[in-house]
Design a protein around this motif. Sequence first.
Motif: not given
Length: 326
Positions: A90-93, A104-107, A122-124, A130-132
Amino acid sequence: MKALALFSGGLDSTLAVKLVTNQGIEVIALNFVSHFFGGKNPKADAMAKQLGVQLEYIDFKDIHKEIVKNPPSGYGKNMNPCIDCHALMLKTASELLDKYGANFIITGEVLGQRPMSQNRSALNRVENLSGMAGYVVRPLCAKAIDETIPEKNGWIDRNKLMDIQGRGRKRQLELADELGIVEYEMPGGGCLLTEPNYGRRIRILKDDEQFDNDFLFYLCKIGRFFRLDKGKYIFVGRKEEENLKIEEYKDEASLYILDNGIPGPVILGFGEFSDDEKLFAESLFSRYSKVKGKTPISMKCNGEIVEIEALDLVKIEEMMKEYLVI
């Protein structure tokens, strides 16, 4: 609107992308490439083509290796640092958002699918690391977790997302049919670090301070693995396909054994071997060769012809049990 997707090409990440593109949002799929998962492959390429999205392969081997070596959040059941790994992706994205003009980012994560790494806490934690925080949309379980900033701002319609929870895959399979997804990769693991046998080998490399030798990560995927001492390893092919793969790393090896007419395995040794340890490697060739150690045999060892007598099979079997990493 434009989004970046963490994309393995598997069913969950495919469905997540489809749910978002169906809302008219452009998605660029990012396949992260490490020593342990990801990488250019026909299935991911084909799925991206079916979805009609741009696919980019993101090489993060070096920084991911450091996470595997020292994960701040610890390991899962084996050598898998899932929380820190997801946070790193996530951080790299997030650092690529400007490059691709994305918002924004999706997973493809599903709440509760993996009890240790996909629970609410864990998700939080993954988002915070990640800073996101707030900018990660999980389309498959969005309505079962807190509303994100893209949903609050109307960038994406929360009502058109899912509320899937748990380890079952029935709803994903039904959704694939509804959305017209065909020839998809069946759900399953993709990271070698979650596999007990491979994880055990990688743990040895870590404990022996061998993480700088990247080629060992790949050899640990192949054939039989013997550890004689710290930094002293022998890899033995079990079939022709493995022999060919092992042989690709012969230039890195201090010991390179192959047949001299009688079929047997390709063997590579790494480290500084004593005469007795070298003889053990040669004995392994004899034991796994066509003669099964029962008669004298010759072989090529580092380019020279070497001959050894028939083996004391009881003794060699005891040594093999001592050094073989199972």
